[in-house]
Design a protein around this motif. Structure first.
Motif, short mmCIF file in Angstrom:
data_model
loop_
_atom_site.label_atom_id
_atom_site.label_comp_id
_atom_site.label_asym_id
_atom_site.label_seq_id
_atom_site.Cartn_x
_atom_site.Cartn_y
_atom_site.Cartn_z
N ALA A 66 -76.94 29.88 -98.83
CA ALA A 66 -77.03 30.88 -97.93
C ALA A 66 -77.50 32.36 -98.57
CB ALA A 66 -75.45 31.34 -97.43
N SER A 67 -77.27 32.53 -99.72
CA SER A 67 -77.79 33.83 -100.46
C SER A 67 -79.39 33.70 -100.51
CB SER A 67 -77.07 33.89 -101.83
OG SER A 67 -75.68 34.03 -101.71
N TYR A 68 -80.03 32.54 -100.23
CA TYR A 68 -81.35 32.39 -100.76
C TYR A 68 -82.32 32.26 -99.49
CZ TYR A 68 -79.22 32.16 -105.42
OH TYR A 68 -78.48 32.40 -106.39
N THR A 69 -81.78 32.22 -98.25
CA THR A 69 -82.60 32.22 -97.07
C THR A 69 -83.43 33.43 -97.08
OG1 THR A 69 -80.57 32.88 -95.79
CG2 THR A 69 -81.00 30.72 -95.89
N GLY A 123 -74.11 32.93 -89.79
CA GLY A 123 -73.53 31.35 -89.89
C GLY A 123 -72.00 31.22 -89.99
N TYR A 124 -71.82 30.20 -90.96
CA TYR A 124 -70.40 29.75 -91.36
C TYR A 124 -70.46 28.76 -92.53
CZ TYR A 124 -65.51 29.80 -89.77
OH TYR A 124 -64.15 29.77 -89.79
N ASP A 125 -69.61 29.18 -93.29
CA ASP A 125 -69.39 28.27 -94.65
C ASP A 125 -69.78 29.20 -95.84
OD1 ASP A 125 -68.27 26.14 -93.26
OD2 ASP A 125 -70.21 24.83 -93.44
N ASP A 126 -70.81 29.81 -95.92
CA ASP A 126 -71.22 30.40 -97.00
C ASP A 126 -71.54 29.62 -98.18
OD1 ASP A 126 -72.04 32.37 -98.58
OD2 ASP A 126 -69.86 33.08 -99.26
N ILE A 127 -72.36 28.39 -97.87
CA ILE A 127 -72.71 27.50 -98.99
C ILE A 127 -73.58 28.49 -99.80
CG2 ILE A 127 -72.75 25.45 -97.59
CD1 ILE A 127 -75.38 25.68 -97.22
N GLU A 128 -73.67 27.72 -101.06
CA GLU A 128 -74.34 28.54 -102.06
C GLU A 128 -75.91 29.12 -101.65
OE1 GLU A 128 -75.62 27.93 -106.76
OE2 GLU A 128 -74.69 26.31 -105.85
N ASP A 159 -73.81 27.01 -91.59
CA ASP A 159 -74.88 27.61 -92.63
C ASP A 159 -76.21 26.60 -92.25
OD1 ASP A 159 -73.32 29.78 -93.04
OD2 ASP A 159 -73.09 29.27 -95.18
N LEU A 160 -75.92 25.30 -92.63
CA LEU A 160 -77.28 24.26 -92.58
C LEU A 160 -77.56 24.34 -90.99
CD1 LEU A 160 -75.91 21.05 -94.14
CD2 LEU A 160 -77.63 22.86 -94.98
N ASN A 165 -71.92 13.43 -98.66
CA ASN A 165 -72.09 14.32 -99.72
C ASN A 165 -73.35 15.12 -99.92
OD1 ASN A 165 -70.01 13.16 -100.92
ND2 ASN A 165 -70.79 11.76 -102.33
N ALA A 166 -74.29 14.75 -98.86
CA ALA A 166 -75.45 15.58 -98.91
C ALA A 166 -75.58 17.14 -98.40
CB ALA A 166 -76.30 14.96 -97.91
N ASN A 167 -74.32 17.25 -97.42
CA ASN A 167 -73.83 18.60 -97.06
C ASN A 167 -73.27 19.43 -98.17
OD1 ASN A 167 -72.60 20.72 -95.77
ND2 ASN A 167 -72.33 19.56 -93.85
N PRO A 168 -74.06 20.45 -98.44
CA PRO A 168 -73.39 21.37 -99.49
C PRO A 168 -72.09 21.61 -99.42
CG PRO A 168 -75.43 22.14 -98.97
CD PRO A 168 -75.30 20.94 -97.81
N PHE A 169 -71.65 21.80 -98.28
CA PHE A 169 -70.11 22.28 -98.10
C PHE A 169 -69.27 21.34 -98.61
CE2 PHE A 169 -66.32 21.62 -95.80
CZ PHE A 169 -65.57 22.42 -95.74
N PHE A 170 -69.45 20.09 -98.61
CA PHE A 170 -68.70 19.00 -99.09
C PHE A 170 -68.79 19.04 -100.50
CE2 PHE A 170 -69.55 17.03 -94.73
CZ PHE A 170 -68.03 16.81 -94.37
#
Length: 336
Positions: A281-284, A274-279, A249-250, A69-74
């Protein structure tokens, strides 16, 4: 507390009629159904979940076994699952196994005791013993998310990782990059190996040899380590690649941190996709160009597919594939 007998008395119908109205198990005239609903509301009647499950042989409970669950993708996929379960009147029991085989076996035992109606599995587990255990232990309708499930009687919901890897690499090529390295996920995980295959396909089509390929573990820390291994492996005077395709992305965030720590500017010196587009990713810094996976849609479709299988157990298993899309931000430079 009101009972079903109280509802039947107030509505002027039999207990079985109340049961049929509440469970939708038999046609009841509109007049009687209306009186039952009025009585339920007036008495604030709450059906017993235990009694309901004994009568229908269903608990309206779904189990979900996840890797981390620690991975934002999950987390974003789970959000879609929860939303659909809530809308459809099902409860969700979430089990985070950290891809530990012993924990997974223990959670399967727990889910058996809870008499779940179906199981969702979203795990990055590469141990072949995991699917063997699942085949032996799983007695419920089953949906697998985000990976292939050879030999399993299960629906599979996933995006097309090979095409996503191809499109990521193609984007770098279209922006003039010719020296493109790849930091991939574990080779024994099918989504990671297929993204890498897409990278190779795009380069082969363009007649460009593959660059450095370094394997990571899908964490930011492993991306940081992989970028440093790449840079440390350069010969004296050798230029680093102009662009990196990173398997999620991580890891891409870890890569950017490592490159910037070593004095490289993103994307002026090295571009990163990257890959996934976790939330996040917009704030790096800079915001990350990436391949968007429809994560909430993936979760919703998986939960909906499982509930349909629970309610129609004769359905044949299906593989449903969602399409990923490129999201352009500011971490890729045009060199043409």
């Amino acid at each position: 507390m009101a009972t079903i007998k109280d509802v039947a008395k107030q509505a002027g119908v039999s207990i079985s009629t109340v049961s049929h109205v509440l469970n939708g198990t038999r046609f009841v005239s509109e007049d009687k159904a209306y009186r039952v609903r009025q009585a339920v509301e007036a008495l604030n009647y709450k059906p017993s979940a235990v009694a309901r499950s004994l009568k229908t042989n269903k608990t309206y409970t779904i189990g979900m076994l996840t890797g981390s669950n620690a991975n934002p993708f999950f987390a974003e996929v789970i959000h879609g699952v929860e939303a659909t379960c809530y809308e459809r009147g099902y409860h969700l029991v979430l089990c985070n196994s950290d891809d530990n085989l012993d924990k997974q076996a223990s959670y399967l035992q727990t889910l058996e005791e809870k008499r779940i109606d179906g199981l969702l599995v979203m795990s990055a587990h590469s141990d072949p013993g995991f699917f063997e255990m699942l085949r032996d232990r799983c007695q419920w309708p089953l949906v697998i998310l985000d990976c292939q499930a050879p030999g399993m009687e299960a629906d599979v919901i996933m995006e097309d990782p090979e095409q996503g890897g191809y499109e990521a690499t193609r984007h770098l090529l279209n922006n003039g990059h010719r020296s493109i390295a790849c930091i991939s996920g574990p080779a024994d995980l099918s989504p990671s190996s297929q993204r890498l295959a897409g990278y190779h396909r795009a380069l082969e089509e363009s007649g460009i040899p593959a660059g450095w390929i370094i394997e990571g573990r899908l964490t930011a820390e492993s991306g940081f380590e992989a970028a440093n291994r790449l840079l440390n492996g350069l010969d004296d005077g050798q230029q680093p690649p102009s662009a990196l395709f990173v398997g999620n992305d991580l890891m891409a965030m870890g890569v950017i941190c490592a490159l910037q720590t070593r004095g490289y500017r993103i994307p002026d010196d090295i571009s990163v996709i990257g890959y996934d587009d976790i939330e996040l990713a917009s704030y790096t810094s800079p915001p990350l160009t990436t391949i968007h996976q429809p994560k909430a849609e993936l979760g919703r479709l998986a939960a909906d597919t499982l509930i349909k299988r629970i309610e129609n157990p004769g359905r044949k298993p299906e593989v449903k594939t969602l399409r990923s899309t490129l999201v352009e931000r500011q971490s890729v430079k045009t060199t043409m």
